[in-house]
Design an enzyme around this catalytic site. Structure first.
Site, PDB file in Angstrom:
ATOM      1  N   ASN A   1      -1.301   1.011 -15.817  1.00  0.00           N
ATOM      2  CA  ASN A   1      -1.834   2.137 -15.053  1.00  0.00           C
ATOM      3  C   ASN A   1      -0.958   3.370 -15.218  1.00  0.00           C
ATOM      4  O   ASN A   1       0.265   3.264 -15.324  1.00  0.00           O
ATOM      5  CB  ASN A   1      -1.876   1.782 -13.573  1.00  0.00           C
TER       6      ASN A   1
ATOM      7  N   TYR B   1       8.491 -11.432 -15.097  1.00  0.00           N
ATOM      8  CA  TYR B   1       7.496 -10.754 -14.246  1.00  0.00           C
ATOM      9  C   TYR B   1       6.113 -11.347 -14.496  1.00  0.00           C
ATOM     10  O   TYR B   1       5.408 -11.756 -13.570  1.00  0.00           O
ATOM     11  CB  TYR B   1       7.496  -9.245 -14.543  1.00  0.00           C
TER      12      TYR B   1
ATOM     13  N   THR C   1       5.644 -14.831 -13.125  1.00  0.00           N
ATOM     14  CA  THR C   1       5.423 -14.943 -11.671  1.00  0.00           C
ATOM     15  C   THR C   1       3.996 -14.528 -11.311  1.00  0.00           C
ATOM     16  O   THR C   1       3.383 -15.107 -10.408  1.00  0.00           O
ATOM     17  CB  THR C   1       6.430 -14.096 -10.855  1.00  0.00           C
TER      18      THR C   1
ATOM     19  N   LYS D   1       8.668   3.441 -14.995  1.00  0.00           N
ATOM     20  CA  LYS D   1       7.675   3.071 -16.006  1.00  0.00           C
ATOM     21  C   LYS D   1       7.606   4.177 -17.069  1.00  0.00           C
ATOM     22  O   LYS D   1       8.034   5.307 -16.829  1.00  0.00           O
ATOM     23  CB  LYS D   1       6.308   2.858 -15.348  1.00  0.00           C
TER      24      LYS D   1
ATOM     25  N   ARG E   1      13.375  -4.662 -25.830  1.00  0.00           N
ATOM     26  CA  ARG E   1      13.425  -5.490 -24.622  1.00  0.00           C
ATOM     27  C   ARG E   1      13.199  -6.951 -25.044  1.00  0.00           C
ATOM     28  O   ARG E   1      12.337  -7.216 -25.880  1.00  0.00           O
ATOM     29  CB  ARG E   1      12.286  -4.985 -23.757  1.00  0.00           C
TER      30      ARG E   1
ATOM     31  N   GLY F   1       3.046   1.454  -2.632  1.00  0.00           N
ATOM     32  CA  GLY F   1       3.400   1.478  -4.056  1.00  0.00           C
ATOM     33  C   GLY F   1       2.395   2.308  -4.836  1.00  0.00           C
ATOM     34  O   GLY F   1       1.455   2.885  -4.277  1.00  0.00           O
TER      35      GLY F   1
ATOM     36  N   THR G   1      -2.385  -8.978 -13.479  1.00  0.00           N
ATOM     37  CA  THR G   1      -2.048  -8.042 -14.554  1.00  0.00           C
ATOM     38  C   THR G   1      -2.492  -8.598 -15.904  1.00  0.00           C
ATOM     39  O   THR G   1      -2.577  -9.832 -16.069  1.00  0.00           O
ATOM     40  CB  THR G   1      -0.520  -7.779 -14.579  1.00  0.00           C
TER      41      THR G   1
ATOM     42  N   GLY H   1       0.787  -1.232   0.000  1.00  0.00           N
ATOM     43  CA  GLY H   1       0.000   0.000   0.000  1.00  0.00           C
ATOM     44  C   GLY H   1       0.815   1.277   0.000  1.00  0.00           C
ATOM     45  O   GLY H   1       0.247   2.362   0.166  1.00  0.00           O
TER      46      GLY H   1
ATOM     47  N   GLU I   1      -0.648  -8.698 -18.281  1.00  0.00           N
ATOM     48  CA  GLU I   1       0.539  -9.340 -18.864  1.00  0.00           C
ATOM     49  C   GLU I   1       0.506 -10.858 -18.747  1.00  0.00           C
ATOM     50  O   GLU I   1       1.241 -11.549 -19.445  1.00  0.00           O
ATOM     51  CB  GLU I   1       1.815  -8.789 -18.224  1.00  0.00           C
TER      52      GLU I   1
ATOM     53  N   ILE J   1       5.764  -9.794   2.749  1.00  0.00           N
ATOM     54  CA  ILE J   1       4.643 -10.756   2.663  1.00  0.00           C
ATOM     55  C   ILE J   1       5.137 -12.202   2.620  1.00  0.00           C
ATOM     56  O   ILE J   1       4.388 -13.121   2.947  1.00  0.00           O
ATOM     57  CB  ILE J   1       3.710 -10.498   1.447  1.00  0.00           C
TER      58      ILE J   1
ATOM     59  N   ARG K   1      -0.343  -0.416 -25.764  1.00  0.00           N
ATOM     60  CA  ARG K   1      -0.797  -0.775 -24.425  1.00  0.00           C
ATOM     61  C   ARG K   1      -2.161  -0.141 -24.211  1.00  0.00           C
ATOM     62  O   ARG K   1      -2.487   0.867 -24.828  1.00  0.00           O
ATOM     63  CB  ARG K   1       0.183  -0.247 -23.351  1.00  0.00           C
TER      64      ARG K   1
HETATM   65  N1  LIG Z   1       1.511  -0.380 -12.426  1.00  0.00           N
HETATM   66  C1  LIG Z   1       0.840  -0.994 -13.372  1.00  0.00           C
HETATM   67  O1  LIG Z   1       0.686  -0.481 -14.496  1.00  0.00           O
HETATM   68  C2  LIG Z   1       0.203  -2.343 -13.108  1.00  0.00           C
HETATM   69  C3  LIG Z   1      -0.633  -2.891 -14.090  1.00  0.00           C
HETATM   70  C4  LIG Z   1      -1.252  -4.128 -13.825  1.00  0.00           C
HETATM   71  C5  LIG Z   1      -1.039  -4.771 -12.622  1.00  0.00           C
HETATM   72  N2  LIG Z   1      -0.193  -4.227 -11.695  1.00  0.00           N
HETATM   73  C6  LIG Z   1      -0.023  -4.947 -10.425  1.00  0.00           C
HETATM   74  O2  LIG Z   1      -0.508  -4.087  -9.414  1.00  0.00           O
HETATM   75  C7  LIG Z   1       0.234  -4.266  -8.204  1.00  0.00           C
HETATM   76  C8  LIG Z   1       0.791  -2.945  -7.752  1.00  0.00           C
HETATM   77  O3  LIG Z   1       1.626  -2.416  -8.785  1.00  0.00           O
HETATM   78  P1  LIG Z   1       2.388  -1.029  -8.571  1.00  0.00           P
HETATM   79  O4  LIG Z   1       2.661  -0.465  -9.903  1.00  0.00           O
HETATM   80  O5  LIG Z   1       1.675  -0.231  -7.556  1.00  0.00           O
HETATM   81  O6  LIG Z   1       3.768  -1.560  -7.946  1.00  0.00           O
HETATM   82  P2  LIG Z   1       4.927  -0.733  -7.217  1.00  0.00           P
HETATM   83  O7  LIG Z   1       6.202  -1.394  -7.614  1.00  0.00           O
HETATM   84  O8  LIG Z   1       4.758   0.726  -7.447  1.00  0.00           O
HETATM   85  O9  LIG Z   1       4.651  -0.996  -5.663  1.00  0.00           O
HETATM   86  C9  LIG Z   1       4.817  -2.248  -5.064  1.00  0.00           C
HETATM   87  C10 LIG Z   1       4.762  -2.050  -3.557  1.00  0.00           C
HETATM   88  O10 LIG Z   1       4.867  -3.363  -2.974  1.00  0.00           O
HETATM   89  C11 LIG Z   1       5.827  -3.321  -1.937  1.00  0.00           C
HETATM   90  N3  LIG Z   1       6.466  -4.646  -1.856  1.00  0.00           N
HETATM   91  C12 LIG Z   1       7.311  -5.226  -2.756  1.00  0.00           C
HETATM   92  N4  LIG Z   1       7.708  -6.430  -2.322  1.00  0.00           N
HETATM   93  C13 LIG Z   1       7.084  -6.629  -1.133  1.00  0.00           C
HETATM   94  C14 LIG Z   1       7.098  -7.687  -0.184  1.00  0.00           C
HETATM   95  N5  LIG Z   1       7.838  -8.788  -0.379  1.00  0.00           N
HETATM   96  N6  LIG Z   1       6.354  -7.567   0.946  1.00  0.00           N
HETATM   97  C15 LIG Z   1       5.611  -6.443   1.171  1.00  0.00           C
HETATM   98  N7  LIG Z   1       5.578  -5.402   0.313  1.00  0.00           N
HETATM   99  C16 LIG Z   1       6.299  -5.496  -0.828  1.00  0.00           C
HETATM  100  C17 LIG Z   1       6.820  -2.248  -2.329  1.00  0.00           C
HETATM  101  O11 LIG Z   1       7.531  -1.733  -1.218  1.00  0.00           O
HETATM  102  C18 LIG Z   1       5.912  -1.211  -2.992  1.00  0.00           C
HETATM  103  O12 LIG Z   1       5.434  -0.285  -2.048  1.00  0.00           O
HETATM  104  C19 LIG Z   1       1.317  -5.300  -8.520  1.00  0.00           C
HETATM  105  O13 LIG Z   1       0.875  -6.537  -8.053  1.00  0.00           O
HETATM  106  C20 LIG Z   1       1.406  -5.295 -10.041  1.00  0.00           C
HETATM  107  O14 LIG Z   1       1.774  -6.564 -10.512  1.00  0.00           O
HETATM  108  C21 LIG Z   1       0.434  -3.029 -11.912  1.00  0.00           C
END
Ligand SMILES: NC(=O)c1ccc[n+]([C@@H]2O[C@H](COP(=O)([O-])OP(=O)(O)OC[C@H]3O[C@@H](n4cnc5c(N)ncnc54)[C@H](O)[C@@H]3O)[C@@H](O)[C@H]2O)c1
Length: 317
Positions: free
Chosen positions: A181, A151, A154, A190, A275, A17, A127, A15, A129, A65, A215
């Site tokens: 997003n 990625y 996983t 990003k 990439r 991120g 996602t 929360g 992806e 986690i 995208r």
């Molecule tokens: N950003 C995008 O465009 C997008 C699109 C589709 C799905 N997602 C998914 O949405 C979710 C959030 O994405 P985001 O862009 O906010 O990611 P982000 O990288 O900005 O944030 C991830 C957050 O998770 C925390 N984190 C990482 N490893 C951790 C662990 N082991 N234990 C506890 N906390 C941990 C980090 O400290 C960070 O605050 C992810 O699951 C991602 O796969 C993101």
């Protein structure tokens, strides 16, 4: 599902991120009780970390986690925590396996260990992806995952775990698959914030390949509303795509940004080698989610301009 006065006890992971912090902010405003578990990695936002602490209906636990020792009491877990950047997964895939796969397995187990009546619902943020790319048309939720990079692999693995914990152990789950997003205060790795960070300093943005990759772009506030719709109305053990209406090629994003930064196209971007594992086009059918009443509301060009105008590249230094 909703408790007295519609208030829920929500456990959010990740929360701090990009998407998670907008979700936490909205849940605090809606007066839910929020516990946020975040390990605070490089992408975590230290500014909101302090700001959230002033809310009476919020508490923070710094933890991983994958090693968390117990699950705080909650009605629902929304798992945003992840290693989220494809480029990083190509050079260091182990970290992605530990957080994105074993971390999810560990959370699922902690939820399963609760007494039956106290078991929280588990919402996994996945996602687009996981489906891999699609030349024409759109993936719906019945399509098989076919990830192209570590990625995505996983995240697909985590989805399989969630589905199996639902079927084998009777855990109440949902999987939500958003597209790319964008929005304020995204870590500048990003495409949009990274390009803003470079253009702000008069440097050209970087485009992989020929920049033609498409995208589907979704404002983070629309994603937050989508997750809240699933929390309130999602059918048990159901997957929901979240797409929005907008397919844009990366190079067209740069054309917009060049205009906002008043840079000629010729100086606004430079091409680099593609990439490996690059997906050419993502597209999702999200009619299942729209049937719950959700629809995207933010207008891309206006929001992009506002991000460009207010971009603060020092926020994550
Ligand atoms: N950003 C995008 O465009 C997008 C699109 C589709 C799905 N997602 C998914 O949405 C979710 C959030 O994405 P985001 O862009 O906010 O990611 P982000 O990288 O900005 O944030 C991830 C957050 O998770 C925390 N984190 C990482 N490893 C951790 C662990 N082991 N234990 C506890 N906390 C941990 C980090 O400290 C960070 O605050 C992810 O699951 C991602 O796969 C993101």
């Amino acid at each position: 599902m909703l408790g007295a006065g519609g208030r829920l006890v929500i456990l959010v992971t990740g929360g701090l991120g990009f998407i998670g912090k907008h979700f936490v902010q909205r849940c605090i405003e809606l007066n839910h009780w929020v516990t946020n578990i975040d390990v605070v990695n490089y992408a975590a936002d230290r500014v909101v970390k302090d700001a959230f602490e002033t809310s009476a209906n919020y508490r923070f636990i710094q933890a991983d986690i994958a090693t968390l020792d117990h699950l705080p009491e909650c009605d629902v877990i929304v798992n945003f925590a992840a290693e989220s950047h494809v480029d990083n997964s190509i050079v260091d895939n182990e970290r992605f396996c530990v957080t994105n796969v074993l971390g999810v397995q560990h959370l699922l187990e902690l939820a399963r260990m609760k007494q039956r009546g106290d078991r929280p619902r588990f919402i996994q943020i996945s996602t687009d992806e996981v489906y891999g790319d699609i030349a024409e048309g759109a993936h719906d939720e019945t399509d098989r995952p076919c990830p192209s990079n570590p990625y995505a692999a996983t995240k697909a693995a985590a989805d399989m775990l969630v589905m199996s914990w639902a079927r084998t152990y009777g855990l109440d789950t949902n999987i939500i698959r958003p597209t790319n997003n964008y929005g304020p205060h995204q870590y500048p790795e990003k495409l949009i914030p990274k390009s803003c960070a470079r253009l702000t300093r008069g440097r050209p943005a970087i485009l992989h390949g020929d920049g033609s990759y498409q995208r589907c772009w979704l404002h983070v506030d629309d994603t937050v509303e989508a997750v809240l719709s699933v929390v309130a109305k999602g059918r048990p053990n159901t997957i929901y795509n979240v797409a929005g209406d907008l397919h844009v090629a990366n190079i067209d994003i740069l054309r917009h940004l060049a205009r906002f930064f008043e840079m000629p196209d010729s100086r606004a971007w430079t091409f680099v080698e593609d990439r490996s594992g690059q997906d050419h086009r993502y597209s999702l059918d999200d009619s299942r989610l729209r049937a719950l009443g959700w629809a995207p509301r933010r207008e891309f060009t206006r929001e992009l301009e506002s991000i460009a105008k207010t971009f603060d590249f020092k926020r994550f230094l």
